[in-house]
Design a protein around this motif. Structure first.
Motif, PDB file in Angstrom:
ATOM      1  N   ILE A  61       0.835  -1.204   0.000  1.00 24.41           N
ATOM      2  CA  ILE A  61       0.000   0.000   0.000  1.00 24.41           C
ATOM      3  C   ILE A  61       0.872   1.256   0.000  1.00 24.41           C
ATOM      4  CG2 ILE A  61      -1.593   1.334   1.436  1.00 24.41           C
ATOM      5  CD1 ILE A  61      -2.920  -1.351   2.176  1.00 24.41           C
ATOM      6  N   ASN A  62       1.907   1.281   0.828  1.00 27.72           N
ATOM      7  CA  ASN A  62       2.773   2.458   0.893  1.00 27.72           C
ATOM      8  C   ASN A  62       3.571   2.666  -0.389  1.00 27.72           C
ATOM      9  OD1 ASN A  62       1.993   3.279   3.446  1.00 27.72           O
ATOM     10  ND2 ASN A  62       3.479   1.954   4.441  1.00 27.72           N
ATOM     11  N   LEU A  63       4.122   1.591  -0.942  1.00 24.30           N
ATOM     12  CA  LEU A  63       4.882   1.725  -2.183  1.00 24.30           C
ATOM     13  C   LEU A  63       3.988   2.147  -3.343  1.00 24.30           C
ATOM     14  CD1 LEU A  63       7.437  -1.220  -2.041  1.00 24.30           C
ATOM     15  CD2 LEU A  63       7.848   1.216  -1.723  1.00 24.30           C
ATOM     16  N   ALA A  64       2.767   1.632  -3.382  1.00 22.81           N
ATOM     17  CA  ALA A  64       1.837   2.051  -4.433  1.00 22.81           C
ATOM     18  C   ALA A  64       1.479   3.522  -4.273  1.00 22.81           C
ATOM     19  CB  ALA A  64       0.583   1.180  -4.393  1.00 22.81           C
ATOM     20  N   GLY A  65       1.370   3.990  -3.040  1.00 22.12           N
ATOM     21  CA  GLY A  65       1.102   5.412  -2.807  1.00 22.12           C
ATOM     22  C   GLY A  65       2.213   6.288  -3.343  1.00 22.12           C
ATOM     23  N   TYR A  66       3.460   5.885  -3.114  1.00 14.73           N
ATOM     24  CA  TYR A  66       4.576   6.645  -3.677  1.00 14.73           C
ATOM     25  C   TYR A  66       4.593   6.552  -5.197  1.00 14.73           C
ATOM     26  CZ  TYR A  66       6.483   7.510   0.929  1.00 14.73           C
ATOM     27  OH  TYR A  66       6.660   7.934   2.216  1.00 14.73           O
ATOM     28  N   GLY A  67       4.197   5.412  -5.737  1.00 12.32           N
ATOM     29  CA  GLY A  67       4.098   5.274  -7.188  1.00 12.32           C
ATOM     30  C   GLY A  67       3.051   6.211  -7.776  1.00 12.32           C
ATOM     31  N   ILE A  68       1.937   6.370  -7.075  1.00  9.58           N
ATOM     32  CA  ILE A  68       0.903   7.307  -7.527  1.00  9.58           C
ATOM     33  C   ILE A  68       1.443   8.726  -7.503  1.00  9.58           C
ATOM     34  CG2 ILE A  68      -1.356   8.278  -6.947  1.00  9.58           C
ATOM     35  CD1 ILE A  68      -2.099   5.438  -5.925  1.00  9.58           C
ATOM     36  N   LEU A  69       2.170   9.083  -6.464  1.00  4.95           N
ATOM     37  CA  LEU A  69       2.772  10.415  -6.404  1.00  4.95           C
ATOM     38  C   LEU A  69       3.764  10.628  -7.550  1.00  4.95           C
ATOM     39  CD1 LEU A  69       3.406  10.934  -2.594  1.00  4.95           C
ATOM     40  CD2 LEU A  69       1.840  12.207  -4.061  1.00  4.95           C
ATOM     41  N   ILE A  70       4.540   9.621  -7.872  1.00  7.34           N
ATOM     42  CA  ILE A  70       5.473   9.733  -8.995  1.00  7.34           C
ATOM     43  C   ILE A  70       4.705   9.919 -10.296  1.00  7.34           C
ATOM     44  CG2 ILE A  70       7.150   8.427 -10.375  1.00  7.34           C
ATOM     45  CD1 ILE A  70       8.166   7.251  -7.683  1.00  7.34           C
ATOM     46  N   ALA A  71       3.617   9.164 -10.472  1.00  7.44           N
ATOM     47  CA  ALA A  71       2.811   9.301 -11.690  1.00  7.44           C
ATOM     48  C   ALA A  71       2.226  10.706 -11.808  1.00  7.44           C
ATOM     49  CB  ALA A  71       1.698   8.253 -11.695  1.00  7.44           C
ATOM     50  N   ILE A  72       1.723  11.253 -10.715  1.00  8.36           N
ATOM     51  CA  ILE A  72       1.177  12.619 -10.737  1.00  8.36           C
ATOM     52  C   ILE A  72       2.275  13.627 -11.052  1.00  8.36           C
ATOM     53  CG2 ILE A  72       0.135  14.436  -9.320  1.00  8.36           C
ATOM     54  CD1 ILE A  72      -1.448  12.207  -7.888  1.00  8.36           C
ATOM     55  N   ALA A  73       3.441  13.467 -10.443  1.00  9.85           N
ATOM     56  CA  ALA A  73       4.547  14.396 -10.678  1.00  9.85           C
ATOM     57  C   ALA A  73       5.027  14.333 -12.127  1.00  9.85           C
ATOM     58  CB  ALA A  73       5.700  14.100  -9.722  1.00  9.85           C
ATOM     59  N   VAL A  74       5.153  13.139 -12.679  1.00  7.35           N
ATOM     60  CA  VAL A  74       5.588  12.995 -14.069  1.00  7.35           C
ATOM     61  C   VAL A  74       4.531  13.564 -15.014  1.00  7.35           C
ATOM     62  CG1 VAL A  74       6.072  11.287 -15.876  1.00  7.35           C
ATOM     63  CG2 VAL A  74       7.156  11.077 -13.637  1.00  7.35           C
ATOM     64  N   GLY A  75       3.256  13.270 -14.750  1.00  7.36           N
ATOM     65  CA  GLY A  75       2.187  13.823 -15.582  1.00  7.36           C
ATOM     66  C   GLY A  75       2.147  15.341 -15.526  1.00  7.36           C
ATOM     67  N   THR A  76       2.373  15.899 -14.354  1.00 12.41           N
ATOM     68  CA  THR A  76       2.423  17.360 -14.222  1.00 12.41           C
ATOM     69  C   THR A  76       3.603  17.931 -14.993  1.00 12.41           C
ATOM     70  OG1 THR A  76       1.393  17.228 -12.045  1.00 12.41           O
ATOM     71  CG2 THR A  76       2.579  19.252 -12.565  1.00 12.41           C
ATOM     72  N   PHE A  77       4.746  17.289 -14.911  1.00 15.58           N
ATOM     73  CA  PHE A  77       5.916  17.753 -15.635  1.00 15.58           C
ATOM     74  C   PHE A  77       5.668  17.720 -17.144  1.00 15.58           C
ATOM     75  CE2 PHE A  77      10.044  17.040 -17.669  1.00 15.58           C
ATOM     76  CZ  PHE A  77      10.718  18.170 -17.240  1.00 15.58           C
ATOM     77  N   TRP A  78       5.054  16.631 -17.643  1.00 15.76           N
ATOM     78  CA  TRP A  78       4.768  16.540 -19.074  1.00 15.76           C
ATOM     79  C   TRP A  78       3.795  17.625 -19.515  1.00 15.76           C
ATOM     80  CZ3 TRP A  78       3.860  10.570 -19.340  1.00 15.76           C
ATOM     81  CH2 TRP A  78       5.094   9.924 -19.373  1.00 15.76           C
ATOM     82  N   ALA A  79       2.749  17.855 -18.738  1.00 19.34           N
ATOM     83  CA  ALA A  79       1.772  18.895 -19.091  1.00 19.34           C
ATOM     84  C   ALA A  79       2.432  20.269 -19.096  1.00 19.34           C
ATOM     85  CB  ALA A  79       0.606  18.869 -18.111  1.00 19.34           C
TER      86      ALA A  79
END
Length: 142
Positions: free
Chosen positions: A114-132
């Motif tokens: 659960i914790n590692l998936a939470g950090y993965g979600i944060l990474i996905a949001i950060a990468v998506g924000t960077f791309w946008a």
């Protein structure tokens, strides 16, 4: 709640990614980050530290709700980061279901997933924000 160094570091990372998404992201990134931030704060209020060996129904409900928000983002926004975030959130919900069905996994492994998936979600949001952000800069909008 925030009584250990690791939880404080996680809080700083969460706040930093949410702030980055609100400052530089488009609407889907802001919705995803806002939902994640609200869910994170609500989980601090709902979690029951005295019940470490049972299903925490409040946390389960929050994770299912977050899965719904991310699934709606996948459906409407059609962004690659949302697919990754929804897949990782599905892993979180599946971990809750596995503990609920009494498969008897070690609870430390469930919490780790659960914790590692939470950090993965944060990474996905950060990468998506960077791309946008970079797409807007390349188009000369920003």
């Amino acid at each position: 709640m925030l009584d250990t160094l690791s939880s404080q570091v996680g809080a700083v990372i969460t706040v930093a990614v949410v702030a980055f998404a609100f400052l530089k992201g488009d609407e889907p990134e802001r919705i995803g980050a806002g939902a994640y931030g609200l869910g994170w704060f609500a989980s601090l209020l709902v979690q029951n530290d005295s019940q470490l060996y049972g299903v925490q129904w409040g946390m389960f409900a929050l994770d299912v709700l977050m899965l719904g928000v991310l699934a709606a983002l996948v459906w409407r926004a059609r962004r690659a980061w949302a697919v990754w975030a929804a897949a990782l959130q599905l892993l979180v919900v599946t971990s809750h279901v596995m503990a609920l069905t009494d498969v008897r996994p070690p609870l430390a492994s469930v919490y780790l997933a659960i914790n590692l998936a939470g950090y993965g979600i944060l990474i996905a949001i950060a990468v998506g924000t960077f791309w946008a952000w970079q797409e807007r800069r390349a188009a000369g909008i920003e």
